[in-house]
Design an enzyme around this catalytic site. Structure first.
Site, PDB file in Angstrom:
ATOM      1  N   LEU A   1       0.826  -1.208   0.000  1.00 13.53           N
ATOM      2  CA  LEU A   1       0.000   0.000   0.000  1.00 13.53           C
ATOM      3  C   LEU A   1       0.864   1.263   0.000  1.00 13.53           C
ATOM      4  O   LEU A   1       0.714   2.140  -0.843  1.00 13.53           O
ATOM      5  CB  LEU A   1      -0.921   0.022   1.231  1.00 13.53           C
ATOM      6  CG  LEU A   1      -1.680  -1.275   1.559  1.00 13.53           C
ATOM      7  CD1 LEU A   1      -2.451  -1.135   2.855  1.00 13.53           C
ATOM      8  CD2 LEU A   1      -2.613  -1.644   0.429  1.00 13.53           C
TER       9      LEU A   1
ATOM     10  N   ARG B   1      -5.182  -4.909  11.360  1.00 16.03           N
ATOM     11  CA  ARG B   1      -5.182  -4.221  12.672  1.00 16.03           C
ATOM     12  C   ARG B   1      -5.483  -5.199  13.805  1.00 16.03           C
ATOM     13  O   ARG B   1      -4.933  -5.087  14.892  1.00 16.03           O
ATOM     14  CB  ARG B   1      -6.198  -3.070  12.655  1.00 16.03           C
ATOM     15  CG  ARG B   1      -5.649  -1.900  11.894  1.00 16.03           C
ATOM     16  CD  ARG B   1      -6.613  -0.787  11.650  1.00 16.03           C
ATOM     17  NE  ARG B   1      -5.924   0.216  10.824  1.00 16.03           N
ATOM     18  CZ  ARG B   1      -6.498   1.269  10.280  1.00 16.03           C
ATOM     19  NH1 ARG B   1      -7.771   1.494  10.467  1.00 16.03           N
ATOM     20  NH2 ARG B   1      -5.794   2.118   9.559  1.00 16.03           N
TER      21      ARG B   1
ATOM     22  N   GLU C   1       0.134  -0.132  10.224  1.00 15.86           N
ATOM     23  CA  GLU C   1      -1.322  -0.391  10.110  1.00 15.86           C
ATOM     24  C   GLU C   1      -2.119   0.786  10.662  1.00 15.86           C
ATOM     25  O   GLU C   1      -3.187   0.608  11.239  1.00 15.86           O
ATOM     26  CB  GLU C   1      -1.728  -1.681  10.858  1.00 15.86           C
ATOM     27  CG  GLU C   1      -1.175  -2.950  10.300  1.00 15.86           C
ATOM     28  CD  GLU C   1      -1.305  -3.038   8.797  1.00 15.86           C
ATOM     29  OE1 GLU C   1      -2.218  -2.406   8.247  1.00 15.86           O
ATOM     30  OE2 GLU C   1      -0.465  -3.707   8.182  1.00 15.86           O
TER      31      GLU C   1
HETATM   32  C1  LIG Z   1       8.468  -1.640   9.805  1.00 15.42           C
HETATM   33  C2  LIG Z   1       7.357  -1.171   8.935  1.00 15.42           C
HETATM   34  C3  LIG Z   1       6.620  -2.086   8.212  1.00 15.42           C
HETATM   35  C4  LIG Z   1       5.592  -1.652   7.374  1.00 15.42           C
HETATM   36  N1  LIG Z   1       4.901  -2.566   6.620  1.00 15.42           N
HETATM   37  C5  LIG Z   1       4.020  -2.130   5.694  1.00 15.42           C
HETATM   38  C6  LIG Z   1       3.406  -3.027   4.765  1.00 15.42           C
HETATM   39  O1  LIG Z   1       3.608  -4.225   4.832  1.00 15.42           O
HETATM   40  N2  LIG Z   1       2.598  -2.521   3.811  1.00 15.42           N
HETATM   41  C7  LIG Z   1       2.335  -1.191   3.703  1.00 15.42           C
HETATM   42  O2  LIG Z   1       1.622  -0.799   2.798  1.00 15.42           O
HETATM   43  N3  LIG Z   1       2.875  -0.295   4.578  1.00 15.42           N
HETATM   44  C8  LIG Z   1       3.712  -0.743   5.556  1.00 15.42           C
HETATM   45  N4  LIG Z   1       4.299   0.156   6.425  1.00 15.42           N
HETATM   46  C9  LIG Z   1       3.949   1.557   6.341  1.00 15.42           C
HETATM   47  C10 LIG Z   1       3.142   2.037   7.542  1.00 15.42           C
HETATM   48  O3  LIG Z   1       1.834   1.563   7.496  1.00 15.42           O
HETATM   49  C11 LIG Z   1       3.238   3.574   7.566  1.00 15.42           C
HETATM   50  O4  LIG Z   1       4.571   3.874   7.946  1.00 15.42           O
HETATM   51  C12 LIG Z   1       2.263   4.204   8.533  1.00 15.42           C
HETATM   52  O5  LIG Z   1       0.947   4.044   8.083  1.00 15.42           O
HETATM   53  C13 LIG Z   1       2.537   5.687   8.723  1.00 15.42           C
HETATM   54  O6  LIG Z   1       2.753   6.334   7.512  1.00 15.42           O
HETATM   55  P1  LIG Z   1       4.060   7.268   7.338  1.00 15.42           P
HETATM   56  O7  LIG Z   1       5.215   6.479   7.807  1.00 15.42           O
HETATM   57  O8  LIG Z   1       4.097   7.786   5.972  1.00 15.42           O
HETATM   58  O9  LIG Z   1       3.828   8.427   8.377  1.00 15.42           O
HETATM   59  P2  LIG Z   1       3.006   9.768   8.114  1.00 15.42           P
HETATM   60  O10 LIG Z   1       1.695   9.454   7.491  1.00 15.42           O
HETATM   61  O11 LIG Z   1       3.871  10.754   7.430  1.00 15.42           O
HETATM   62  O12 LIG Z   1       2.737  10.243   9.604  1.00 15.42           O
HETATM   63  C14 LIG Z   1       3.687  11.007  10.373  1.00 15.42           C
HETATM   64  C15 LIG Z   1       3.032  11.472  11.678  1.00 15.42           C
HETATM   65  O13 LIG Z   1       1.897  12.309  11.380  1.00 15.42           O
HETATM   66  C16 LIG Z   1       0.745  11.820  12.045  1.00 15.42           C
HETATM   67  N5  LIG Z   1      -0.435  12.046  11.203  1.00 15.42           N
HETATM   68  C17 LIG Z   1      -0.549  11.880   9.861  1.00 15.42           C
HETATM   69  N6  LIG Z   1      -1.799  12.134   9.455  1.00 15.42           N
HETATM   70  C18 LIG Z   1      -2.500  12.463  10.556  1.00 15.42           C
HETATM   71  C19 LIG Z   1      -3.865  12.822  10.810  1.00 15.42           C
HETATM   72  N7  LIG Z   1      -4.779  12.892   9.843  1.00 15.42           N
HETATM   73  N8  LIG Z   1      -4.239  13.083  12.080  1.00 15.42           N
HETATM   74  C20 LIG Z   1      -3.349  13.009  13.090  1.00 15.42           C
HETATM   75  N9  LIG Z   1      -2.051  12.666  12.919  1.00 15.42           N
HETATM   76  C21 LIG Z   1      -1.631  12.408  11.674  1.00 15.42           C
HETATM   77  C22 LIG Z   1       1.007  10.347  12.255  1.00 15.42           C
HETATM   78  O14 LIG Z   1       0.271   9.824  13.350  1.00 15.42           O
HETATM   79  C23 LIG Z   1       2.499  10.335  12.529  1.00 15.42           C
HETATM   80  O15 LIG Z   1       2.732  10.598  13.883  1.00 15.42           O
HETATM   81  C24 LIG Z   1       5.301  -0.271   7.296  1.00 15.42           C
HETATM   82  C25 LIG Z   1       6.030   0.643   8.047  1.00 15.42           C
HETATM   83  C26 LIG Z   1       7.049   0.213   8.852  1.00 15.42           C
HETATM   84  C27 LIG Z   1       7.830   1.247   9.636  1.00 15.42           C
END
Ligand SMILES: Cc1cc2nc3c(=O)[nH]c(=O)nc-3n(C[C@H](O)[C@H](O)[C@H](O)COP(=O)(O)OP(=O)(O)OC[C@H]3O[C@@H](n4cnc5c(N)ncnc54)[C@H](O)[C@@H]3O)c2cc1C
Length: 571
Positions: free
Chosen positions: A175, A293, A437
């Protein structure tokens, strides 16, 4: 012989919840499979017995193979060689052991080689695997993708992909992209229909993909040219055997080191559309993520259980000032609170799983026959409950998991900071649970609907009616008082929020409100557990006391918070 299932009585306790009778009856649909498969159950007792036996096998593999491998896997980690992932030796051995025991694709119907297990024993297995090695639990748990295919793919796709899981096929959920994390509407990986080849082709980059080099991947991609929001996204199933995708690198990360987190490049990779175009994010990924989740909920409880046990053992052995440190109030208070959080989050985990189980079973049943009016109402009710309980579970279990790991490391003192004890790894592994997630903040964004629509309150009122021994009634009175405070606090926030143009005031206090509801709900769940087994009484008393004081803090904060003060927080 270590067995992670039989050494924890709480698991069998949750497996034997009264609602399991209904869940199994729905799942087995009058035990129709018994005439076709000699291993299919003939009645409820038989089905429960088979759940027990399989969980004993999972518990044995966890205790004897996966947990002993965890340290070397953490140390060795996976590598990328020529664009492909090579697992650590222990990961390979773990996967082989579970696959040989037929434990991949457990929840799939028997016709696809599965065990047709309901979600409760499946989630329980996920808890066990996570206690043994949280990083490996991701690789095993991505079989959730099979569940999504089962729900939404065509018969042809199901016949092609689903039987592979039982033979050990791994999966990935693709995703996230560099500019699309919490906001998946921004996904840009392109899917275009190639008339000549008569297939969809995927082009673009995905990042942070757990187990990205899996045999089967579900990929969210933009199929509608010229769109920029969620309505232009569709879901695709990609088969690695068809080529077109390489692993550019794997991340060097803090924890869950055995689980490869991949950056993937798709270059004209052929893929098949799952379900209807444009419903990728809105329908299919929402369902996939809800399942995942629940999986992170199980992972969080599993890590927390492991961390609690490590802290307890260490506290019994370590002596200071002439006695074992477990005899110091500061240490035993921590341990008791850790145990309470593990038990509260586990009760929430299995309550949520049962809600998911009932509604999913009805959904599958509705494909076989028409549901009557009562059944349709039940489906709707349980789906609504699953929708509001899933983010609550993910929020609480992952935050408690981090707190339990933190406190356990603290009990280890300086030794906890060293690589000599498993708690150092568990502490690092715990940290991801409230990020992926959907971060905790995003769980609150989902859960606040349960507050504003009154869905949590409605369920709290249902719990309020539970049969209780008279000597426990004082605890119900405490919970009723907490509910009254919750209602008043929600009222205040929504009233003030309504005076504003934006939703900032509600969003600012959202977490506090969701947590207040959560404390009441977990209090009732532990009380309900106490009615079935009085060994939970201590936890119920302690948790309700704890929840009461936590809720009072939140209520006072909100009561004393002036609208104009919101400006002081803005950056
Ligand atoms: C080890 C690991 C494994 C993963 N595995 C997968 C996988 O298998 N498949 C996949 O698709 N993804 C995967 N991910 C991605 C993961 O789901 C995302 O990292 C996560 O959803 C957060 O997105 P981001 O890192 O871009 O953070 P961002 O979206 O940039 O968020 C940064 C900060 O802003 C806050 N924030 C953002 N939007 C809002 C809002 N509307 N309201 C309040 N706060 C907000 C967040 O809470 C966070 O604190 C993985 C990530 C990691 C680190």
């Amino acid at each position: 012989m270590a067995n992670f299932y039989t050494d924890n009585n709480d698991l069998k306790f949750h497996l034997e919840h009264p609602l399991m009778k209904k869940i199994i009856a729905l799942k087995e649909n009058n035990y129709v499979d018994k005439d076709t498969y000699d291993y299919a159950p003939v009645d409820f007792e038989d089905a429960l017995d088979s759940y027990n036996q399989v969980l004993e096998i999972v518990g044995d593999i966890c205790g004897e193979i996966i947990a002993p491998n965890a340290e070397s896997v953490d140390h060795e980690g996976p590598q990328v060689i020529d664009g492909r992932v090579k697992y650590a030796r222990g990961t390979h051995e773990n996967h082989q052991a579970l696959s040989n025991a037929g434990l991949i694709g457990m929840s799939l119907p028997r016709k696809y080689g599965g065990l047709n297990f309901s979600m409760v024993p499946y989630v329980m297995a996920a808890e066990l695997v996570s206690r043994a090695d949280a990083g490996f639990a991701n690789i095993w748990g991505l079989q959730d993708c099979a569940e999504t295919l089962h729900e939404f793919a065509s018969d042809e796709q199901k016949n092609d992909f689903l039987p592979r899981f039982n033979k050990g096929a791994t999966a990935a959920m693709d995703l996230t992209e560099p500019d699309a994390g919490s906001d998946l509407q921004a996904v840009m990986l392109k899917a275009s229909w190639d008339e000549k080849k008569s297939t969809w082709l995927l082009n673009g980059v995905k990042r942070f993909i757990t187990n990205g080099d899996a045999e089967v991947s579900l990929v969210l991609a933009r199929s509608e040219e010229g769109t920029s929001d969620g309505r232009g996204l569709s879901l695709f199933v990609y088969d690695k055997a068809h080529g077109g995708m390489t692993v550019r690198r794997i991340e060097n990360k803090l924890g869950i080191k055995g689980s490869p987190t991949c950056e993937l490049v798709f270059n004209n990779a052929p893929a098949q559309l799952v379900g209807d175009r444009k419903l990728g994010l809105i329908k299919y990924v929402m369902s996939l993520m809800n399942g995942a989740r629940l999986g992170v909920g199980a992972q969080s409880v599993g890590i927390a259980e492991a961390a609690y046990r490590e802290g307890l053992n260490y506290a019994k052995e370590r002596e200071q000032f002439g006695k074992a440190i477990i005899h110091f109030p500061a240490v035993y208070e921590l341990l008791t609170q850790m145990e309470m959080k593990v038990k509260a989050s586990r009760s929430l985990l299995y309550e949520t799983t049962r809600f998911v189980d009932v509604y999913k079973s009805y959904t599958h049943l509705s494909n076989e026959r028409t549901l009557d009016k009562d059944e349709r109402n039940e489906l709707k009710n349980y789906q609504r409950l699953a929708d509001v309980f899933t983010p609550l579970l993910k929020l609480f279990s992952s935050e408690y998991c981090n707190q339990v790991a933190y406190d356990s490391l603290q009990i280890h003192g300086g030794s906890g900071y060293m690589k000599d004890y498993p708690i150092e790894r568990l502490y690092r592994d715990a940290r991801i649970t409230n990020i992926y997630e959907g971060t905790s903040q995003l769980q609150v964004v989902a859960a606040i609907r349960g507050v504003t629509t009154g869905a949590y309150l409605k369920q709290i009122r249902e719990y309020e009616l539970m049969n209780l021994h008279p000597e426990l009634d004082y605890l119900r009175r405490d919970l009723i008082e907490m509910t009254h405070q919750y209602e008043k606090t929600v009222e205040r926030v929504t009233e003030i929020n309504a005076q504003e143009e934006s939703n900032d005031y509600l969003d600012f206090h959202a977490r506090r409100l969701v947590e207040m509801a959560g404390h009441i709900i977990m209090g009732y769940l532990l009380l309900n557990d106490t009615m079935r087994n009085d060994s939970f009484e201590k936890q119920a008393i302690l948790f309700i006391k704890y929840g009461k004081s936590e809720n009072q803090q939140r209520m006072h904060y909100i009561q004393n918070f002036e609208l104009k003060e919101l400006g002081m927080f803005k950056k």
